[in-house]
Scaffold this active site. Structure first.
Site, short mmCIF file in Angstrom:
data_model
loop_
_atom_site.label_atom_id
_atom_site.label_comp_id
_atom_site.label_asym_id
_atom_site.label_seq_id
_atom_site.Cartn_x
_atom_site.Cartn_y
_atom_site.Cartn_z
N HIS A 1 3.11 3.15 -8.90
CA HIS A 1 2.74 1.81 -9.07
C HIS A 1 4.08 1.02 -9.97
O HIS A 1 4.52 0.00 -9.49
CB HIS A 1 1.46 1.53 -10.16
CG HIS A 1 0.23 2.04 -9.40
ND1 HIS A 1 -0.16 1.69 -7.95
CD2 HIS A 1 -0.82 2.67 -10.04
CE1 HIS A 1 -1.22 2.21 -7.74
NE2 HIS A 1 -1.89 2.79 -8.95
N ARG B 1 -5.50 -2.25 8.21
CA ARG B 1 -6.73 -2.83 8.05
C ARG B 1 -6.44 -4.22 7.14
O ARG B 1 -5.35 -4.32 6.56
CB ARG B 1 -7.81 -2.08 7.08
CG ARG B 1 -8.11 -0.68 7.67
CD ARG B 1 -9.05 -0.04 7.02
NE ARG B 1 -8.53 0.45 5.82
CZ ARG B 1 -8.01 1.35 5.40
NH1 ARG B 1 -7.57 2.30 6.32
NH2 ARG B 1 -7.61 1.55 4.31
N LEU B 2 -7.14 -5.27 7.19
CA LEU B 2 -7.10 -6.14 6.23
C LEU B 2 -7.57 -5.82 4.66
O LEU B 2 -7.16 -6.65 3.84
CB LEU B 2 -7.86 -7.41 6.65
CG LEU B 2 -7.13 -8.26 8.12
CD1 LEU B 2 -7.96 -9.19 8.42
CD2 LEU B 2 -5.53 -8.38 7.94
N GLU C 1 0.80 -13.31 12.51
CA GLU C 1 1.31 -12.22 13.13
C GLU C 1 1.20 -10.98 12.16
O GLU C 1 1.23 -11.20 10.86
CB GLU C 1 2.74 -12.38 13.36
CG GLU C 1 2.96 -13.33 14.55
CD GLU C 1 2.46 -12.91 15.90
OE1 GLU C 1 2.31 -13.72 16.70
OE2 GLU C 1 2.42 -11.92 16.01
N GLU D 1 -12.16 -4.50 -5.63
CA GLU D 1 -12.49 -3.07 -5.23
C GLU D 1 -11.63 -2.10 -6.39
O GLU D 1 -12.09 -0.96 -6.63
CB GLU D 1 -12.43 -2.76 -3.89
CG GLU D 1 -13.38 -3.21 -2.76
CD GLU D 1 -12.91 -4.77 -2.53
OE1 GLU D 1 -11.87 -5.16 -2.48
OE2 GLU D 1 -14.00 -5.20 -2.03
N LEU E 1 10.75 -20.68 -3.91
CA LEU E 1 9.76 -19.99 -3.57
C LEU E 1 8.75 -19.90 -4.36
O LEU E 1 8.78 -19.97 -5.57
CB LEU E 1 10.46 -18.30 -3.42
CG LEU E 1 9.35 -17.43 -3.21
CD1 LEU E 1 8.98 -17.28 -1.55
CD2 LEU E 1 9.85 -15.79 -3.59
N TRP F 1 2.80 8.12 -2.41
CA TRP F 1 4.10 8.05 -2.78
C TRP F 1 4.18 9.09 -3.85
O TRP F 1 5.09 9.93 -3.67
CB TRP F 1 4.70 6.94 -2.93
CG TRP F 1 6.31 6.89 -3.29
CD1 TRP F 1 7.32 6.83 -2.39
CD2 TRP F 1 6.77 6.89 -4.61
NE1 TRP F 1 8.60 6.82 -3.06
CE2 TRP F 1 8.46 7.09 -4.36
CE3 TRP F 1 6.37 7.23 -5.75
CZ2 TRP F 1 9.17 7.14 -5.32
CZ3 TRP F 1 7.27 7.20 -6.94
CH2 TRP F 1 8.85 7.35 -6.53
N ASP G 1 0.85 -1.10 0.05
CA ASP G 1 0.00 0.03 -0.07
C ASP G 1 0.85 1.10 -0.15
O ASP G 1 1.99 1.27 0.59
CB ASP G 1 -0.73 0.02 1.29
CG ASP G 1 -1.92 0.76 1.06
OD1 ASP G 1 -2.15 1.37 -0.09
OD2 ASP G 1 -2.92 0.56 2.15
N GLY H 1 0.11 5.44 -4.47
CA GLY H 1 -0.39 6.76 -5.02
C GLY H 1 0.07 7.84 -4.32
O GLY H 1 0.39 8.78 -4.72
N SER I 1 -7.10 -5.75 -6.12
CA SER I 1 -8.21 -6.38 -5.57
C SER I 1 -9.59 -6.14 -5.99
O SER I 1 -9.46 -5.35 -7.20
CB SER I 1 -8.44 -5.37 -4.08
OG SER I 1 -9.05 -4.22 -4.23
N ARG J 1 -0.11 8.98 -10.01
CA ARG J 1 -0.16 7.97 -9.36
C ARG J 1 0.26 6.67 -9.88
O ARG J 1 1.07 5.54 -9.38
CB ARG J 1 -1.93 7.54 -9.11
CG ARG J 1 -2.66 8.32 -8.38
CD ARG J 1 -4.07 7.93 -8.02
NE ARG J 1 -4.17 6.71 -7.64
CZ ARG J 1 -4.33 6.14 -6.53
NH1 ARG J 1 -3.98 7.16 -5.38
NH2 ARG J 1 -4.48 4.97 -6.05
C1 LIG Z 1 -2.26 -6.63 -11.64
C2 LIG Z 1 -2.03 -5.20 -11.05
C3 LIG Z 1 -0.38 -5.49 -10.53
C4 LIG Z 1 -0.15 -4.11 -9.85
C5 LIG Z 1 1.27 -4.17 -9.46
N1 LIG Z 1 1.67 -3.04 -8.83
C6 LIG Z 1 0.83 -2.28 -8.31
C7 LIG Z 1 0.36 -2.16 -7.00
C8 LIG Z 1 1.09 -2.43 -5.80
C9 LIG Z 1 2.59 -2.24 -5.92
C10 LIG Z 1 3.37 -3.32 -6.91
C11 LIG Z 1 3.22 -3.05 -8.35
N2 LIG Z 1 2.15 -5.31 -9.71
N3 LIG Z 1 3.55 -5.54 -9.45
C12 LIG Z 1 3.79 -6.79 -10.07
C13 LIG Z 1 2.60 -7.49 -10.54
C14 LIG Z 1 2.50 -8.81 -10.98
C15 LIG Z 1 1.26 -9.51 -11.03
C16 LIG Z 1 1.18 -10.60 -11.47
C17 LIG Z 1 2.23 -11.23 -12.20
F1 LIG Z 1 2.23 -12.53 -12.78
C18 LIG Z 1 3.40 -10.84 -12.08
C19 LIG Z 1 3.64 -9.39 -11.74
C20 LIG Z 1 1.39 -6.52 -10.49
N4 LIG Z 1 0.30 -6.62 -11.02
#
Ligand SMILES: CCc1cc(N2CCCCCC2)n2ncc(-c3ccc(F)cc3)c2n1
Length: 255
Positions: free
Chosen positions: A52, A209-210, A222, A82, A146, A40, A35, A38, A80, A48
């Protein structure tokens, strides 16, 4: 390479063990709500989507670090249910990030023996997003390092209602008696059925929050919160979370 510290299997483990991290008691499954991207960007007068993009670079670093340390599963809340409410241009940008990430980083993930998985309602994602992720899943399915698990179009309540519907259908068909419904059965109907439950949740940006993330699965985890925005999160913050995890008394309802 002469290993100075017992239990350390890699150089990274030896380095962090010297800082007090005990590699024999790492969390097996770390879940992260990434989180603050945006905010940042806003604090820097940037759009925004710049947050990302910066955040995606942090994902690469933390994945590498978790893999080197020997964490077994890393679940990242990437999108999410949302998030579809966000501006169209932002959603379109986000849906391209998996393609960008995998185009540049899949070879290294394969080299590191990482297995890519997803949880969430995958089918409604755009074709370009689905194709890139499905290729990564296919090309890493036999890796046993992993497990890198992206929560994509994920919502915990949607997941749980889907599980209830599946179980209700079995009762309706007469193949299941309600008295046979158990916690294990419910867990087996969730997206995470093949994964161990998270034992550490990290959330950045000061929110505590979750946000509809792994509501069932985090029952005994935890929680570790930091004010740091995700784009500023780094290996030291991650190591501090693991260190704090190790130094808390962990109880599962027992004494
Ligand atoms: C679909 C939205 C989204 C947003 C996002 N952010 C934006 C939100 C949080 C910050 C991290 C960068 N990331 N970062 C990696 C992936 C990713 C997802 C699946 C995959 F197989 C490989 C990479 C990613 N996907």
């Amino acid at each position: 390479m002469p290993i100075k510290f017992p239990f350390a299997k890699t150089k990274k483990q030896a380095e962090t063990q010297s800082l007090g991290l005990d590699h024999t008691h790492l969390p097996k499954h770390v879940a992260i709500i990434m989180d603050g991207n945006g905010r940042w960007a806003k604090n820097r007068g940037m759009p925004r989507i710049a947050g990302h993009k910066e955040g995606m670079g942090v994902v690469k670093r933390i994945v590498s670090y978790a893999s080197d340390l020997g964490v077994q599963v890393l679940t990242l809340y990437a999108f999410s249910t949302e998030n579809w409410k966000r501006p169209k241009n932002e959603v379109e940008f986000l849906m391209k990030l998996p393609v960008d990430f995998l185009n540049t980083y899949l070879p290294e993930l394969i080299e590191k023996n990482v297995q890519v998985r997803t949880i969430g309602d995958f089918d409604v994602l755009p074709p370009h997003t689905k194709n890139a992720v499905q290729e990564a899943i296919q090309r890493t399915k036999d890796n046993d390092g992993l497990v890198l698990n992206f929560a994509l179009n994920y919502g915990s309540r949607f997941e749980m209602v889907h599980a209830v519907r599946q179980i209700a259908e079995k009762v309706k068909e007469g193949v299941l008696d309600p008295s046979d419904i158990s916690e294990e059965m419910f867990s087996s109907e969730l997206y995470t059925s093949e994964l161990i439950e998270p034992d550490l949740l990290i959330r950045t940006s000061g929110e505590q929050r979750l946000s509809n993330f792994l509501l069932w699965q985090l029952a005994y985890a935890e929680f570790w919160f930091t004010e740091v925005y995700w784009p500023d999160f780094n290996e030291s913050h991650f190591e501090k979370a693991l260190y704090d995890f190790q130094n808390r008394k962990r109880r599962f309802g027992g004494v």
